[in-house]
Structure formats: structure tokens, C-alpha cells
Write an enzyme that holds these catalytic residues in place. Structure first.
Site, mmCIF file in Angstrom:
data_model
loop_
_atom_site.group_PDB
_atom_site.id
_atom_site.type_symbol
_atom_site.label_atom_id
_atom_site.label_comp_id
_atom_site.label_asym_id
_atom_site.label_seq_id
_atom_site.Cartn_x
_atom_site.Cartn_y
_atom_site.Cartn_z
ATOM 1 N N ASP A 92 -1.245 30.999 -18.160
ATOM 2 C CA ASP A 92 -0.746 30.022 -17.205
ATOM 3 C C ASP A 92 -1.979 29.473 -16.463
ATOM 4 O O ASP A 92 -3.041 30.098 -16.484
ATOM 5 C CB ASP A 92 0.210 30.752 -16.248
ATOM 6 C CG ASP A 92 0.566 29.927 -15.045
ATOM 7 O OD1 ASP A 92 0.997 28.782 -15.227
ATOM 8 O OD2 ASP A 92 0.399 30.431 -13.908
ATOM 9 N N ASP A 94 -2.020 27.457 -12.904
ATOM 10 C CA ASP A 94 -2.008 27.543 -11.443
ATOM 11 C C ASP A 94 -1.791 28.988 -10.965
ATOM 12 O O ASP A 94 -0.859 29.661 -11.411
ATOM 13 C CB ASP A 94 -0.902 26.647 -10.863
ATOM 14 C CG ASP A 94 -1.171 25.170 -11.146
ATOM 15 O OD1 ASP A 94 -1.825 24.867 -12.160
ATOM 16 O OD2 ASP A 94 -0.729 24.328 -10.355
ATOM 17 N N GLU A 101 -2.419 25.972 -6.487
ATOM 18 C CA GLU A 101 -1.280 25.309 -7.113
ATOM 19 C C GLU A 101 -1.587 23.809 -7.037
ATOM 20 O O GLU A 101 -1.633 23.227 -5.938
ATOM 21 C CB GLU A 101 0.012 25.613 -6.335
ATOM 22 C CG GLU A 101 0.473 27.054 -6.425
ATOM 23 C CD GLU A 101 1.059 27.429 -7.794
ATOM 24 O OE1 GLU A 101 1.719 26.575 -8.421
ATOM 25 O OE2 GLU A 101 0.846 28.575 -8.225
ATOM 26 N N ARG A 137 9.423 16.012 -7.954
ATOM 27 C CA ARG A 137 8.097 16.060 -7.323
ATOM 28 C C ARG A 137 7.217 14.947 -7.871
ATOM 29 O O ARG A 137 6.481 14.308 -7.129
ATOM 30 C CB ARG A 137 7.451 17.437 -7.529
ATOM 31 C CG ARG A 137 8.129 18.509 -6.694
ATOM 32 C CD ARG A 137 7.468 19.849 -6.811
ATOM 33 N NE ARG A 137 7.646 20.444 -8.129
ATOM 34 C CZ ARG A 137 7.291 21.682 -8.434
ATOM 35 N NH1 ARG A 137 6.721 22.442 -7.519
ATOM 36 N NH2 ARG A 137 7.486 22.151 -9.635
ATOM 37 N N SER A 180 0.505 25.132 -19.226
ATOM 38 C CA SER A 180 0.695 24.906 -17.795
ATOM 39 C C SER A 180 1.891 24.009 -17.482
ATOM 40 O O SER A 180 2.092 22.989 -18.133
ATOM 41 C CB SER A 180 -0.589 24.277 -17.231
ATOM 42 O OG SER A 180 -0.374 23.850 -15.906
ATOM 43 N N LYS A 227 6.841 26.917 -22.908
ATOM 44 C CA LYS A 227 5.668 27.797 -22.973
ATOM 45 C C LYS A 227 5.833 28.813 -24.106
ATOM 46 O O LYS A 227 4.899 29.053 -24.871
ATOM 47 C CB LYS A 227 5.460 28.520 -21.641
ATOM 48 C CG LYS A 227 4.904 27.635 -20.535
ATOM 49 C CD LYS A 227 4.547 28.469 -19.307
ATOM 50 C CE LYS A 227 3.955 27.590 -18.205
ATOM 51 N NZ LYS A 227 3.157 28.358 -17.237
ATOM 52 N N ASP A 250 1.611 34.226 -13.590
ATOM 53 C CA ASP A 250 2.045 34.771 -12.298
ATOM 54 C C ASP A 250 3.466 34.352 -11.909
ATOM 55 O O ASP A 250 4.007 34.847 -10.937
ATOM 56 C CB ASP A 250 1.092 34.325 -11.178
ATOM 57 C CG ASP A 250 1.290 32.857 -10.840
ATOM 58 O OD1 ASP A 250 1.047 32.014 -11.726
ATOM 59 O OD2 ASP A 250 1.739 32.561 -9.715
HETATM 60 MG MG MG Z 1 1.253 29.898 -12.028
#
Ligand code: MG
Length: 306
Positions: A92, A94, A101, A137, A180, A227, A250
């Protein structure tokens, strides 16, 4: 019986009290350690046989209790050729390869932090899914200069140890990828900085004259399912068995790729992600990931030297 290895990893030299808590747990479960191997003063392997009657899941739950009480990480995995024989590692971006982030950084740049964080909290409470939150977003970024990613590069901080981890893995013949839920210009930049083989992320549409973001997302959105799909796709292209792959992330949207990979590690993740992931690592440096793969500090240093 399957031979397992448990790797104890601590931020500071391992204390006898931490080692003893682990030994006590095995004794309680009537398991015995065949041997152990020091990887550094902060990491140590313990080898033991696990009867199939005692499932790995049951053991992991007990292990996590010890980890939480003793502030240590214990990674459990079969002691087989796949442990060190990884041929593909996907990350990943971020809060994993980089410390920030990116969406928050863009929001600050575009002065839409409040709107972005209210969408983030809707998503975190399960009121909208990842695709919807990304679209919402992204729509806030309409009109933002397309040079935004260029301007953010100087603010991005790689996670300590990212360079070292990638260098060792490349030397050992691993293919590396960043998968990502962020944006492709920065994922490509991280790919070139760390010498990765692949970068996949979301693409924001740019206006026809090339000057501004339109607020639209192009193509397939990189979410949890995507992913996992990309991991399978890269493995297939490289003729790599999934058992030879590892995923590191994470977030909750990294759990599917962790389950798909031969092994998955939650890196400095939220408690819920740590609980569900195959393994967890709470460390200052990503280089500590190499302990999980069985590399002693001396071996790491030798590989990093030239
Ligand atoms: Mg992340």
C-alpha cells in the site's frame, strides 16, 4: 504436525519478560519450542510444531493477547521455503511506503479539508463505500491546478526503512509493486524513487487544456477488491505462485490483498486491521519487515553494503 516459526520483534531490545510470556503461552497450549535463533537484539525466531487439531487462528488470537500485553509483535507462519522465498511483494502507499495520507495533503492544498474529513468519517462509519467516498472526495478537487502532484512531492516523506527494505528484496530477486487507493502521479513517483516494478493507483481526469483537475476519476477504482485482483494479475504475469507473494498495508482496504497473498502484514495499522491481518508489525522502520522473512540484521547489512 506443521513446523512453524514465530518471530518476536520489538522496538527496543527484547526483554526476558517478553520472551517468557511467549514461552508461557506455548507451555499453556502444550507446545514446545524445538530451537530459537537470534536475528538481532530486537528480533528472534522460535521454531515449534503445531498440531493440526490446534488451528492457527486459535493460536493467533492467544498470541495477539500476549502482544498487546507485552508491547511486542509476534509473526506466526509455516517454516517452509516460502517464508524467505518471496518473489513478489506488494505495498500500500499512504501510511505504508510514505508517512502521509495524500488525500489529506491535497485537501489542505485545495482548502477543502473539512469537506474531505466529513466524507472520510462517513466512509469510516460504513455509511458510504470506498468507491463512493473516492468519487465524492475527487469531486471536491474540481478546478485544482493539475500541477498539484508536482507541488506535493517535496512534502512527501518516505517511511524510514522503505529504501532499505526494497533494496534487499530487489537484490533477492523479488518483484515489487505499489497498489494504492491514492493517485497515479504520486504512485509512479514512489515507484521510481524506490525502484519498484509496478505502480497501480487511481487516475484523476485533467481538463482538455491540461491545466486543472475536473473532479472526475477515470477507469477502474483501486479499492480492496481491485488490490487483490492486481496482486493476482502481477503474480500471473511473472509466473509467480501466490504462496510466493506478500502484501503489506495499514488500512481495511488492504486486508483482501493480504488474504490473497501468501502472507500479509499489517504495518502500523489500526487495531481492527491488526486483528484481522495474518501478521502485524508495529515498527519505526519498514526494514524490520525483513525479520519476518527470516533475515538476521547481519544478513540485512551484508545485502545493503553493495
Ligand atoms: Mg494506507
Amino acid at each position: 504436525m506443521v513446523n512453524y516459526v514465530a518471530t518476536l520483534i520489538s522496538k527496543a531490545p527484547i526483554l526476558e519478560e517478553q520472551r517468557q510470556a511467549w514461552r508461557d503461552l506455548l507451555a499453556k497450549l502444550q507446545l514446545s519450542i524445538s530451537h530459537n535463533k537470534k536475528l538481532s537484539d530486537r528480533a528472534e525466531d522460535f521454531f515449534f510444531d503445531l498440531p493440526e487439531s490446534l488451528g492457527l487462528e486459535a493460536l493467533r488470537t492467544e498470541v495477539n493477547t500476549v502482544c498487546n500485553e507485552k508491547t511486542i509483535d509476534i509473526a506466526l507462519q509455516p517454516n517452509d521455503r516460502y517464508r524467505r522465498g518471496k518473489r513478489l511483494v506488494v505495498f500500500d502507499m499512504d501510511s505504508t511506503l510514505i508517512q502521509q495520507e495524500v488525500i489529506d495533503m491535497i485537501a489542505a492544498y485545495a482548502d477543502v479539508e473539512d469537506q474531505v474529513s466529513s466524507i472520510t468519517s462517513l466512509a469510516m462509519n460504513g455509511l458510504i463505500d470506498f468507491n463512493e467516498s473516492l468519487r465524492r472526495r475527487a469531486s471536491l478537487l474540481e478546478g485544482v491546478p493539475s500541477t498539484v502532484f508536482e507541488s506535493l512531492k517535496s512534502q512527501i516523506r518516505l517511511t524510514p526503512g522503505a529504501h532499505e527494505l526494497c533494496k534487499v528484496l530487489k537484490k533477492e530477486g523479488c518483484q515489487l509493486a505499489v497498489l494504492s487507493g491514492g493517485f497515479i502521479p504520486l504512485a509512479n513517483w514512489i515507484k521510481s524513487k524506490l525502484g519498484l516494478d509496478y505502480a497501480f493507483a487511481n487516475q484523476l481526469e485533467v481538463s482538455e487544456d491540461g491545466t486543472a483537475l475536473t473532479g472526475k476519476v477515470l477507469g477502474d477504482i483501486v479499492n480492496a477488491e481491485r488490490k487483490a485482483h492486481l496482486l493476482r494479475h502481477i503474480a500471473e504475469m511473472g509466473n509467480i505462485e501466490l504462496a510466493e507473494s506478500m502484501a503489506v498495508g495499514d488500512g481495511a482496504n488492504d486486508l483482501k490483498m493480504m488474504d490473497t497473498a501468501g502472507y500479509g502484514v499489517a504495518f502500523n495499522a489500526k487495531p481492527i486491521v491488526q486483528e484481522k491481518a495474518p501478521a502485524r508489525l508495529n515498527a519505526v522502520s519498514l526494514q524490520d519487515m525483513l525479520y519476518i522473512l527470516g533475515y538476521s540484521l547481519d544478513e540485512q547489512n551484508a545485502l545493503l553494503e553493495n
